[in-house]
Design a protein around this motif. Sequence first.
Motif, PDB file in Angstrom:
ATOM      1  N   CYS A 135       0.844  -1.191   0.000  1.00  0.00           N
ATOM      2  CA  CYS A 135       0.000   0.000   0.000  1.00  0.00           C
ATOM      3  C   CYS A 135       0.887   1.252   0.000  1.00  0.00           C
ATOM      4  CB  CYS A 135      -0.903  -0.002   1.222  1.00  0.00           C
ATOM      5  SG  CYS A 135      -1.914   1.486   1.374  1.00  0.00           S
ATOM      6  N   PRO A 136       0.673   2.155  -0.938  1.00  0.00           N
ATOM      7  CA  PRO A 136       1.477   3.377  -0.974  1.00  0.00           C
ATOM      8  C   PRO A 136       1.134   4.357   0.152  1.00  0.00           C
ATOM      9  CG  PRO A 136      -0.152   3.418  -2.723  1.00  0.00           C
ATOM     10  CD  PRO A 136      -0.247   2.070  -2.069  1.00  0.00           C
ATOM     11  N   GLN A 137      -0.030   4.181   0.787  1.00  0.00           N
ATOM     12  CA  GLN A 137      -0.443   5.104   1.844  1.00  0.00           C
ATOM     13  C   GLN A 137       0.110   4.682   3.212  1.00  0.00           C
ATOM     14  OE1 GLN A 137      -4.477   6.424   1.653  1.00  0.00           O
ATOM     15  NE2 GLN A 137      -4.644   6.627   3.861  1.00  0.00           N
ATOM     16  N   CYS A 138      -0.043   3.386   3.576  1.00  0.00           N
ATOM     17  CA  CYS A 138       0.377   2.963   4.919  1.00  0.00           C
ATOM     18  C   CYS A 138       1.542   1.980   4.897  1.00  0.00           C
ATOM     19  CB  CYS A 138      -0.797   2.356   5.677  1.00  0.00           C
ATOM     20  SG  CYS A 138      -1.313   0.722   5.085  1.00  0.00           S
ATOM     21  N   GLY A 139       1.907   1.460   3.706  1.00  0.00           N
ATOM     22  CA  GLY A 139       3.024   0.540   3.590  1.00  0.00           C
ATOM     23  C   GLY A 139       2.692  -0.903   3.913  1.00  0.00           C
ATOM     24  N   SER A 140       1.452  -1.204   4.197  1.00  0.00           N
ATOM     25  CA  SER A 140       1.043  -2.567   4.528  1.00  0.00           C
ATOM     26  C   SER A 140       1.193  -3.483   3.322  1.00  0.00           C
ATOM     27  CB  SER A 140      -0.420  -2.569   4.997  1.00  0.00           C
ATOM     28  OG  SER A 140      -0.874  -3.896   5.172  1.00  0.00           O
ATOM     29  N   GLY A 141       1.592  -4.704   3.570  1.00  0.00           N
ATOM     30  CA  GLY A 141       1.711  -5.694   2.505  1.00  0.00           C
ATOM     31  C   GLY A 141       0.465  -6.548   2.368  1.00  0.00           C
ATOM     32  N   VAL A 142      -0.561  -6.255   3.172  1.00  0.00           N
ATOM     33  CA  VAL A 142      -1.792  -7.037   3.124  1.00  0.00           C
ATOM     34  C   VAL A 142      -2.780  -6.308   2.220  1.00  0.00           C
ATOM     35  CG1 VAL A 142      -3.569  -8.186   4.482  1.00  0.00           C
ATOM     36  CG2 VAL A 142      -1.322  -7.809   5.472  1.00  0.00           C
ATOM     37  N   VAL A 143      -2.644  -6.533   0.916  1.00  0.00           N
ATOM     38  CA  VAL A 143      -3.524  -5.903  -0.070  1.00  0.00           C
ATOM     39  C   VAL A 143      -4.237  -6.971  -0.873  1.00  0.00           C
ATOM     40  CG1 VAL A 143      -2.165  -3.783  -0.227  1.00  0.00           C
ATOM     41  CG2 VAL A 143      -1.645  -5.671  -1.733  1.00  0.00           C
ATOM     42  N   HIS A 144      -5.347  -6.603  -1.431  1.00  0.00           N
ATOM     43  CA  HIS A 144      -6.230  -7.511  -2.148  1.00  0.00           C
ATOM     44  C   HIS A 144      -6.451  -6.986  -3.563  1.00  0.00           C
ATOM     45  CE1 HIS A 144      -9.762 -10.102  -2.727  1.00  0.00           C
ATOM     46  NE2 HIS A 144     -10.417  -9.033  -3.109  1.00  0.00           N
ATOM     47  N   LEU A 145      -6.318  -7.860  -4.539  1.00  0.00           N
ATOM     48  CA  LEU A 145      -6.587  -7.483  -5.925  1.00  0.00           C
ATOM     49  C   LEU A 145      -8.094  -7.451  -6.137  1.00  0.00           C
ATOM     50  CD1 LEU A 145      -5.546  -6.855  -8.772  1.00  0.00           C
ATOM     51  CD2 LEU A 145      -5.489  -9.308  -9.203  1.00  0.00           C
ATOM     52  N   GLU A 146      -8.630  -6.262  -6.366  1.00  0.00           N
ATOM     53  CA  GLU A 146     -10.072  -6.079  -6.545  1.00  0.00           C
ATOM     54  C   GLU A 146     -10.500  -6.278  -7.993  1.00  0.00           C
ATOM     55  OE1 GLU A 146     -12.713  -4.958  -4.418  1.00  0.00           O
ATOM     56  OE2 GLU A 146     -11.385  -5.468  -2.751  1.00  0.00           O
ATOM     57  N   TRP A 147      -9.691  -5.788  -8.920  1.00  0.00           N
ATOM     58  CA  TRP A 147     -10.110  -5.761 -10.318  1.00  0.00           C
ATOM     59  C   TRP A 147      -8.889  -5.772 -11.216  1.00  0.00           C
ATOM     60  CZ3 TRP A 147     -14.749  -6.207 -12.516  1.00  0.00           C
ATOM     61  CH2 TRP A 147     -14.916  -5.808 -13.840  1.00  0.00           C
ATOM     62  N   ASN A 173      -7.287   1.915   1.595  1.00  0.00           N
ATOM     63  CA  ASN A 173      -6.850   2.702   0.447  1.00  0.00           C
ATOM     64  C   ASN A 173      -6.960   1.857  -0.825  1.00  0.00           C
ATOM     65  OD1 ASN A 173      -5.543   4.845  -1.008  1.00  0.00           O
ATOM     66  ND2 ASN A 173      -3.650   3.681  -0.904  1.00  0.00           N
ATOM     67  N   GLU A 174      -7.353   2.486  -1.918  1.00  0.00           N
ATOM     68  CA  GLU A 174      -7.363   1.832  -3.226  1.00  0.00           C
ATOM     69  C   GLU A 174      -6.286   2.467  -4.090  1.00  0.00           C
ATOM     70  OE1 GLU A 174     -12.046   0.599  -3.693  1.00  0.00           O
ATOM     71  OE2 GLU A 174     -11.303   2.321  -4.778  1.00  0.00           O
ATOM     72  N   PHE A 175      -5.563   1.626  -4.847  1.00  0.00           N
ATOM     73  CA  PHE A 175      -4.525   2.137  -5.737  1.00  0.00           C
ATOM     74  C   PHE A 175      -4.418   1.251  -6.966  1.00  0.00           C
ATOM     75  CE2 PHE A 175      -2.542  -0.677  -2.721  1.00  0.00           C
ATOM     76  CZ  PHE A 175      -1.586  -1.388  -3.433  1.00  0.00           C
ATOM     77  N   VAL A 176      -3.895   1.838  -8.031  1.00  0.00           N
ATOM     78  CA  VAL A 176      -3.811   1.162  -9.322  1.00  0.00           C
ATOM     79  C   VAL A 176      -2.350   0.938  -9.687  1.00  0.00           C
ATOM     80  CG1 VAL A 176      -4.337   1.367 -11.792  1.00  0.00           C
ATOM     81  CG2 VAL A 176      -5.974   2.182 -10.101  1.00  0.00           C
ATOM     82  N   THR A 177      -2.066  -0.257 -10.213  1.00  0.00           N
ATOM     83  CA  THR A 177      -0.753  -0.541 -10.777  1.00  0.00           C
ATOM     84  C   THR A 177      -0.952  -0.950 -12.228  1.00  0.00           C
ATOM     85  OG1 THR A 177      -0.801  -2.843 -10.054  1.00  0.00           O
ATOM     86  CG2 THR A 177       0.252  -1.258  -8.582  1.00  0.00           C
ATOM     87  N   ALA A 178       0.058  -0.708 -13.056  1.00  0.00           N
ATOM     88  CA  ALA A 178      -0.020  -1.066 -14.476  1.00  0.00           C
ATOM     89  C   ALA A 178       1.133  -1.997 -14.821  1.00  0.00           C
ATOM     90  CB  ALA A 178       0.040   0.182 -15.342  1.00  0.00           C
ATOM     91  N   VAL A 179       0.836  -3.000 -15.642  1.00  0.00           N
ATOM     92  CA  VAL A 179       1.842  -3.951 -16.100  1.00  0.00           C
ATOM     93  C   VAL A 179       1.817  -3.936 -17.623  1.00  0.00           C
ATOM     94  CG1 VAL A 179       2.538  -6.369 -16.100  1.00  0.00           C
ATOM     95  CG2 VAL A 179       1.466  -5.402 -14.077  1.00  0.00           C
ATOM     96  N   THR A 180       2.981  -3.777 -18.225  1.00  0.00           N
ATOM     97  CA  THR A 180       3.059  -3.817 -19.683  1.00  0.00           C
ATOM     98  C   THR A 180       3.827  -5.052 -20.108  1.00  0.00           C
ATOM     99  OG1 THR A 180       5.042  -2.460 -19.674  1.00  0.00           O
ATOM    100  CG2 THR A 180       2.951  -1.316 -19.987  1.00  0.00           C
ATOM    101  N   SER A 181       3.533  -5.516 -21.308  1.00  0.00           N
ATOM    102  CA  SER A 181       4.146  -6.723 -21.838  1.00  0.00           C
ATOM    103  C   SER A 181       4.724  -6.433 -23.216  1.00  0.00           C
ATOM    104  CB  SER A 181       3.095  -7.832 -21.945  1.00  0.00           C
ATOM    105  OG  SER A 181       3.611  -8.931 -22.624  1.00  0.00           O
ATOM    106  N   ASP A 182       5.825  -7.078 -23.521  1.00  0.00           N
ATOM    107  CA  ASP A 182       6.421  -6.944 -24.850  1.00  0.00           C
ATOM    108  C   ASP A 182       5.959  -8.049 -25.798  1.00  0.00           C
ATOM    109  OD1 ASP A 182       7.803  -4.702 -24.135  1.00  0.00           O
ATOM    110  OD2 ASP A 182       9.596  -5.798 -23.531  1.00  0.00           O
ATOM    111  N   GLU A 183       5.074  -8.908 -25.305  1.00  0.00           N
ATOM    112  CA  GLU A 183       4.587  -9.992 -26.158  1.00  0.00           C
ATOM    113  C   GLU A 183       3.725  -9.431 -27.278  1.00  0.00           C
ATOM    114  OE1 GLU A 183       2.596 -13.073 -24.050  1.00  0.00           O
ATOM    115  OE2 GLU A 183       4.018 -13.011 -22.401  1.00  0.00           O
ATOM    116  N   ARG A 184       3.812 -10.060 -28.426  1.00  0.00           N
ATOM    117  CA  ARG A 184       2.982  -9.620 -29.537  1.00  0.00           C
ATOM    118  C   ARG A 184       1.611 -10.284 -29.432  1.00  0.00           C
ATOM    119  NH1 ARG A 184       1.892 -13.157 -33.356  1.00  0.00           N
ATOM    120  NH2 ARG A 184       3.111 -15.050 -33.526  1.00  0.00           N
ATOM    121  N   GLU A 185       0.627  -9.622 -29.990  1.00  0.00           N
ATOM    122  CA  GLU A 185      -0.727 -10.159 -29.980  1.00  0.00           C
ATOM    123  C   GLU A 185      -0.827 -11.266 -31.024  1.00  0.00           C
ATOM    124  OE1 GLU A 185      -5.300  -8.492 -30.284  1.00  0.00           O
ATOM    125  OE2 GLU A 185      -3.623  -7.110 -30.372  1.00  0.00           O
TER     126      GLU A 185
END
Length: 73
Positions: free
Chosen positions: A13-25, A45-57
């Motif tokens: 969590c970027p707000q409190c630093g807790s490692g106990v987070v749940h993937l909502e969506w 707290n809710e926060f968004v992370t982004a993951v990019t891939s170099d794999e081709r479609e």
Amino acid sequence: MASIFSTLQSEKCPQCGSGVVHLEWRERVNAREIQDLWRCFNCQNEFVTAVTSDEREPSVAEITKPFFTSLVV
């Protein structure tokens, strides 16, 4: 895709630093980017992370070939 804890994803969590987070969506933004919405169990707290891939479609032919090759006579 829900119910994944940070111990598997190593998110904190970027707000409190807790490692106990749940993937909502998880949402595919485009062919190469996925965004995850996380919720912290500690501070809610809710926060968004982004993951990019170099794999081709894969092409349509690559996707459909395993399903339709047996139908050709």
